[in-house]
Motif scaffolding. Structure first.
Motif, PDB file in Angstrom:
ATOM      1  N   ALA A 169       3.159 -53.974 -25.412  1.00  0.00           N
ATOM      2  CA  ALA A 169       2.827 -54.746 -24.208  1.00  0.00           C
ATOM      3  C   ALA A 169       3.898 -54.508 -23.148  1.00  0.00           C
ATOM      4  CB  ALA A 169       2.719 -56.232 -24.524  1.00  0.00           C
ATOM      5  N   VAL A 170       3.565 -53.713 -22.138  1.00  0.00           N
ATOM      6  CA  VAL A 170       4.538 -53.393 -21.092  1.00  0.00           C
ATOM      7  C   VAL A 170       4.951 -54.646 -20.316  1.00  0.00           C
ATOM      8  CG1 VAL A 170       2.900 -52.799 -19.241  1.00  0.00           C
ATOM      9  CG2 VAL A 170       5.121 -51.651 -19.363  1.00  0.00           C
ATOM     10  N   LYS A 171       4.096 -55.660 -20.290  1.00  0.00           N
ATOM     11  CA  LYS A 171       4.449 -56.880 -19.559  1.00  0.00           C
ATOM     12  C   LYS A 171       5.636 -57.598 -20.189  1.00  0.00           C
ATOM     13  CE  LYS A 171      -0.091 -57.586 -17.694  1.00  0.00           C
ATOM     14  NZ  LYS A 171      -1.385 -57.885 -18.219  1.00  0.00           N
ATOM     15  N   SER A 172       5.940 -57.290 -21.452  1.00  0.00           N
ATOM     16  CA  SER A 172       7.130 -57.890 -22.050  1.00  0.00           C
ATOM     17  C   SER A 172       8.395 -57.355 -21.393  1.00  0.00           C
ATOM     18  CB  SER A 172       7.155 -57.646 -23.566  1.00  0.00           C
ATOM     19  OG  SER A 172       7.355 -56.278 -23.868  1.00  0.00           O
ATOM     20  N   TYR A 173       8.281 -56.231 -20.659  1.00  0.00           N
ATOM     21  CA  TYR A 173       9.396 -55.659 -19.904  1.00  0.00           C
ATOM     22  C   TYR A 173       9.339 -56.024 -18.434  1.00  0.00           C
ATOM     23  CZ  TYR A 173      10.041 -52.628 -23.947  1.00  0.00           C
ATOM     24  OH  TYR A 173      10.258 -52.159 -25.204  1.00  0.00           O
ATOM     25  N   LEU A 174       8.132 -55.986 -17.869  1.00  0.00           N
ATOM     26  CA  LEU A 174       7.966 -56.096 -16.426  1.00  0.00           C
ATOM     27  C   LEU A 174       7.546 -57.465 -15.935  1.00  0.00           C
ATOM     28  CD1 LEU A 174       5.949 -52.801 -15.800  1.00  0.00           C
ATOM     29  CD2 LEU A 174       8.411 -53.153 -15.649  1.00  0.00           C
ATOM     30  N   GLY A 175       7.040 -58.299 -16.825  1.00  0.00           N
ATOM     31  CA  GLY A 175       6.394 -59.521 -16.383  1.00  0.00           C
ATOM     32  C   GLY A 175       4.984 -59.185 -15.940  1.00  0.00           C
ATOM     33  N   HIS A 176       4.319 -60.136 -15.346  1.00  0.00           N
ATOM     34  CA  HIS A 176       2.938 -59.939 -14.933  1.00  0.00           C
ATOM     35  C   HIS A 176       2.924 -59.575 -13.457  1.00  0.00           C
ATOM     36  CE1 HIS A 176      -1.275 -60.164 -14.612  1.00  0.00           C
ATOM     37  NE2 HIS A 176      -1.485 -60.926 -15.669  1.00  0.00           N
ATOM     38  N   SER A 177       2.619 -58.300 -13.189  1.00  0.00           N
ATOM     39  CA  SER A 177       2.677 -57.809 -11.816  1.00  0.00           C
ATOM     40  C   SER A 177       1.380 -58.038 -11.039  1.00  0.00           C
ATOM     41  CB  SER A 177       3.041 -56.319 -11.824  1.00  0.00           C
ATOM     42  OG  SER A 177       2.149 -55.616 -12.661  1.00  0.00           O
ATOM     43  N   LEU A 178       0.528 -58.906 -11.531  1.00  0.00           N
ATOM     44  CA  LEU A 178      -0.738 -59.268 -10.901  1.00  0.00           C
ATOM     45  C   LEU A 178      -1.598 -58.047 -10.621  1.00  0.00           C
ATOM     46  CD1 LEU A 178       0.397 -62.237  -8.636  1.00  0.00           C
ATOM     47  CD2 LEU A 178      -0.612 -62.308 -10.915  1.00  0.00           C
ATOM     48  N   GLY A 179      -1.842 -57.703  -9.370  1.00  0.00           N
ATOM     49  CA  GLY A 179      -2.756 -56.617  -9.018  1.00  0.00           C
ATOM     50  C   GLY A 179      -2.516 -55.319  -9.766  1.00  0.00           C
ATOM     51  N   PRO A 180      -1.285 -54.793  -9.802  1.00  0.00           N
ATOM     52  CA  PRO A 180      -1.065 -53.512 -10.460  1.00  0.00           C
ATOM     53  C   PRO A 180      -0.821 -53.604 -11.975  1.00  0.00           C
ATOM     54  CG  PRO A 180       0.926 -54.158  -9.314  1.00  0.00           C
ATOM     55  CD  PRO A 180      -0.123 -55.189  -8.992  1.00  0.00           C
ATOM     56  N   GLY A 204      -2.404 -50.974 -13.969  1.00  0.00           N
ATOM     57  CA  GLY A 204      -1.759 -49.699 -13.667  1.00  0.00           C
ATOM     58  C   GLY A 204      -0.468 -49.538 -14.441  1.00  0.00           C
ATOM     59  N   ASP A 205       0.298 -50.624 -14.553  1.00  0.00           N
ATOM     60  CA  ASP A 205       1.515 -50.597 -15.372  1.00  0.00           C
ATOM     61  C   ASP A 205       1.167 -50.258 -16.816  1.00  0.00           C
ATOM     62  OD1 ASP A 205       2.989 -51.419 -13.144  1.00  0.00           O
ATOM     63  OD2 ASP A 205       2.971 -53.537 -13.723  1.00  0.00           O
ATOM     64  N   GLN A 206       0.089 -50.870 -17.310  1.00  0.00           N
ATOM     65  CA  GLN A 206      -0.332 -50.615 -18.690  1.00  0.00           C
ATOM     66  C   GLN A 206      -0.736 -49.144 -18.863  1.00  0.00           C
ATOM     67  OE1 GLN A 206      -3.122 -54.073 -18.580  1.00  0.00           O
ATOM     68  NE2 GLN A 206      -2.365 -54.440 -20.656  1.00  0.00           N
ATOM     69  N   LEU A 207      -1.472 -48.601 -17.903  1.00  0.00           N
ATOM     70  CA  LEU A 207      -1.903 -47.205 -17.979  1.00  0.00           C
ATOM     71  C   LEU A 207      -0.698 -46.266 -17.972  1.00  0.00           C
ATOM     72  CD1 LEU A 207      -4.012 -44.972 -17.999  1.00  0.00           C
ATOM     73  CD2 LEU A 207      -4.155 -45.200 -15.502  1.00  0.00           C
ATOM     74  N   ILE A 208       0.250 -46.505 -17.091  1.00  0.00           N
ATOM     75  CA  ILE A 208       1.440 -45.653 -17.015  1.00  0.00           C
ATOM     76  C   ILE A 208       2.194 -45.674 -18.344  1.00  0.00           C
ATOM     77  CG2 ILE A 208       3.716 -45.437 -15.936  1.00  0.00           C
ATOM     78  CD1 ILE A 208       2.293 -46.397 -13.314  1.00  0.00           C
ATOM     79  N   SER A 209       2.313 -46.845 -18.943  1.00  0.00           N
ATOM     80  CA  SER A 209       2.985 -46.943 -20.234  1.00  0.00           C
ATOM     81  C   SER A 209       2.233 -46.150 -21.310  1.00  0.00           C
ATOM     82  CB  SER A 209       3.130 -48.409 -20.647  1.00  0.00           C
ATOM     83  OG  SER A 209       3.805 -48.510 -21.874  1.00  0.00           O
ATOM     84  N   CYS A 210       0.899 -46.215 -21.292  1.00  0.00           N
ATOM     85  CA  CYS A 210       0.104 -45.446 -22.260  1.00  0.00           C
ATOM     86  C   CYS A 210       0.326 -43.951 -22.080  1.00  0.00           C
ATOM     87  CB  CYS A 210      -1.383 -45.762 -22.099  1.00  0.00           C
ATOM     88  SG  CYS A 210      -1.841 -47.413 -22.619  1.00  0.00           S
ATOM     89  N   LEU A 211       0.349 -43.492 -20.828  1.00  0.00           N
ATOM     90  CA  LEU A 211       0.581 -42.073 -20.568  1.00  0.00           C
ATOM     91  C   LEU A 211       1.956 -41.649 -21.086  1.00  0.00           C
ATOM     92  CD1 LEU A 211      -0.938 -41.746 -16.981  1.00  0.00           C
ATOM     93  CD2 LEU A 211      -2.003 -41.134 -19.171  1.00  0.00           C
TER      94      LEU A 211
END
Length: 194
Positions: free
Chosen positions: A71-82, A85-92
């Motif tokens: 879960a990338v949000k455990s690093y970034l928090g919840h960036s709402l709109g993007p 996109g944060d999740q996709l970048i982490s998967c890549l």
């Protein structure tokens, strides 16, 4: 923060449909042994428990065991709109480097989280190429704002392109994209130097 106690049925449906779609495209064994989840992971106690329940039930339905979850949000928090996109970048990044980021914001998975069929590492975990073929991105909204997406690895995508268009067409494509790859490397080097 307690948040809302549980998601609507929509997220069970979207997650199961995403997995079923991947089974149709890549086969059950590839999903069982070669996929991981990029969780919504908003890190609120109620949300973590309810999201893990979704994953566990879907894993049970498709006979998946030790399904890797990050879960990338455990690093970034919840960036709402993007956020997706944060999740996709982490998967890549996981596809490219073969590392599943651990959820380091906790020292252990809560006993309230149903992780019987899940693998939720608290430290980075290397994953071999065959285990990083498919990513499932989950957005766990409430009352209808639910979405789950399937992302296929570059290796799997290249395999399908070869099969569909033939080896010669794929070789021509690779030749044409060399210049683009060189530009990517040059841009990355310049950005890294500041």
């Amino acid at each position: 923060k307690r948040s809302i106690a549980s998601p609507g049925p929509g997220n069970y449906i979207t997650m199961a449909k995403a997995v079923a779609s991947a089974v149709t495209m890549a086969g059950l064994e590839c999903v069982q042994k070669g996929s991981f989840i990029q969780a919504h992971g908003s890190s609120t106690p109620k949300n973590c428990v309810s999201e893990a329940e979704i994953f566990d039930r879907v894993a049970e339905a498709f006979s998946i065991n030790a399904w890797p979850v990050t879960a990338v949000k455990s690093y970034l928090g919840h960036s709402l709109g993007p956020a997706s996109g944060d999740q996709l970048i982490s998967c890549l990044g996981t596809f490219k480097y073969g590392i599943l980021p651990g959820i380091k914001s906790v020292s252990q998975v809560s006993p309230e989280v149903n992780d019987a069929r899940l693998l939720i590492p608290t430290q980075d975990r290397p994953l071999p190429v065959e285990q990083t073929q498919i990513a499932f991105i989950n957005s766990k909204g409430f009352g209808g704002n639910n979405a789950s997406a399937v992302v296929y690895s570059p290796q799997l995508t290249a395999q399908w392109l070869r099969k569909r268009h033939g080896e010669q067409a794929f070789a021509d494509y690779q030749q044409r994209r060399r210049q683009v790859q060189q530009q990517i490397v040059a841009y990355d080097a310049a950005a890294s130097r500041g």
